[in-house]
Design a protein around this motif. Sequence first.
Motif, mmCIF file in Angstrom:
data_model
loop_
_atom_site.group_PDB
_atom_site.id
_atom_site.type_symbol
_atom_site.label_atom_id
_atom_site.label_comp_id
_atom_site.label_asym_id
_atom_site.label_seq_id
_atom_site.Cartn_x
_atom_site.Cartn_y
_atom_site.Cartn_z
ATOM 1 N N MET A 244 0.826 -1.206 0.000
ATOM 2 C CA MET A 244 0.000 0.000 0.000
ATOM 3 C C MET A 244 0.857 1.253 0.000
ATOM 4 O O MET A 244 0.577 2.225 -0.711
ATOM 5 C CB MET A 244 -0.936 -0.010 1.208
ATOM 6 C CG MET A 244 -1.986 -1.096 1.187
ATOM 7 S SD MET A 244 -2.885 -1.234 2.756
ATOM 8 C CE MET A 244 -3.795 0.327 2.754
ATOM 9 N N GLU A 245 1.911 1.237 0.801
ATOM 10 C CA GLU A 245 2.789 2.418 0.902
ATOM 11 C C GLU A 245 3.476 2.736 -0.417
ATOM 12 O O GLU A 245 3.765 3.908 -0.704
ATOM 13 C CB GLU A 245 3.847 2.185 1.982
ATOM 14 C CG GLU A 245 3.304 2.166 3.405
ATOM 15 C CD GLU A 245 4.363 1.787 4.427
ATOM 16 O OE1 GLU A 245 4.140 2.057 5.614
ATOM 17 O OE2 GLU A 245 5.403 1.222 4.036
ATOM 18 N N THR A 246 3.754 1.710 -1.223
ATOM 19 C CA THR A 246 4.482 1.908 -2.476
ATOM 20 C C THR A 246 3.567 1.755 -3.691
ATOM 21 O O THR A 246 4.045 1.537 -4.802
ATOM 22 C CB THR A 246 5.638 0.903 -2.579
ATOM 23 O OG1 THR A 246 5.118 -0.440 -2.549
ATOM 24 C CG2 THR A 246 6.624 1.079 -1.435
ATOM 25 N N ALA A 247 2.267 1.886 -3.489
ATOM 26 C CA ALA A 247 1.286 1.693 -4.562
ATOM 27 C C ALA A 247 1.542 2.659 -5.723
ATOM 28 O O ALA A 247 1.994 3.789 -5.517
ATOM 29 C CB ALA A 247 -0.122 1.900 -4.017
ATOM 30 N N PRO A 248 1.240 2.231 -6.953
ATOM 31 C CA PRO A 248 1.559 3.039 -8.134
ATOM 32 C C PRO A 248 0.615 4.215 -8.379
ATOM 33 O O PRO A 248 0.878 5.043 -9.253
ATOM 34 C CB PRO A 248 1.479 2.031 -9.283
ATOM 35 C CG PRO A 248 0.508 0.995 -8.798
ATOM 36 C CD PRO A 248 0.753 0.890 -7.324
ATOM 37 N N GLY A 249 -0.499 4.288 -7.658
ATOM 38 C CA GLY A 249 -1.407 5.413 -7.834
ATOM 39 C C GLY A 249 -2.195 5.376 -9.133
ATOM 40 O O GLY A 249 -2.437 6.422 -9.749
ATOM 41 N N LEU A 250 -2.624 4.194 -9.528
ATOM 42 C CA LEU A 250 -3.347 4.028 -10.787
ATOM 43 C C LEU A 250 -4.857 4.114 -10.584
ATOM 44 O O LEU A 250 -5.372 3.785 -9.523
ATOM 45 C CB LEU A 250 -2.999 2.672 -11.411
ATOM 46 C CG LEU A 250 -1.523 2.418 -11.704
ATOM 47 C CD1 LEU A 250 -1.329 0.996 -12.237
ATOM 48 C CD2 LEU A 250 -0.978 3.442 -12.688
ATOM 49 N N GLY A 251 -5.562 4.522 -11.622
ATOM 50 C CA GLY A 251 -7.011 4.525 -11.613
ATOM 51 C C GLY A 251 -7.608 5.757 -10.961
ATOM 52 O O GLY A 251 -6.906 6.608 -10.405
#
Length: 271
Positions: A244-251
Amino acid sequence: MTQGRVLIIAGSDSSGGAGIQADLKAVMALGGYGATAIAALTAQNTRGVEGIHAVPPAFVRQQMALFLDDIGADALKIGMLATAEVIEAVADEIELRAAGLPLVVDPVMVAKGGHRLLEESATAALIARLLPIARVLTPNLPEAEVLVGFSIADEAAMEKAGRALLERGPQAVLMKGGHLEGDDLVDLLVTAEGTVRFRASRLQTTSTHGTGCTLASAIACGLAQGRSVEQAIARARAYVRKAMETAPGLGHGHGPLNHGFTVSPFEVPLP
């Protein structure tokens, strides 16, 4: 320690962030070998689920049987099964070919966007056939409320619900507290021996798509690799948090996690 073979019986997520796709990513990232029996197809994205197509129960059983008869499994994980008929078929196949193997049951009922993923008529089959054979049951609070029939508004009610679910047959119940208010989160591992609390601070993020699927599969991978239930949960929670901390921020809705943060990219030298 063995690599850990995990058979995942669940639904597909066409957006890649939850379901079978998340399950396989999690197992691979933790060093296990993941295989699948797809029980339902979905059309969805980070905004929500738009369509569901259940797989015929006999074909779900065939997928399970062919894998178990050939490669075999060290643990199983169940996610979205959609219908009572599929639940019955999966339970029958487990009893026939995989009785006694560690089984993690994630009682997937409703998507984050509110779309129902389990027919209301299937809840009784879930309780009667899958809870009694589960090594670990991993409900979130809305799912737990459906299963126990009362509201869960605080940590005391979480433990009460965990005890009530334990009476239905699973060896352990992981009550996930993410739906409670507050900056501090607590998950409760409820067993006949007592209750273990896992505490953490809440992450302020919208990248939460597939967290339940990912956690359950990560736990199943740990069990397949010979870890205890408590050890498997501790590693799985740490893995999900980092993803979660390194999530790509998609969508544009609830975005996917970074399942592959443990995996180094493979670079091919240029000629």
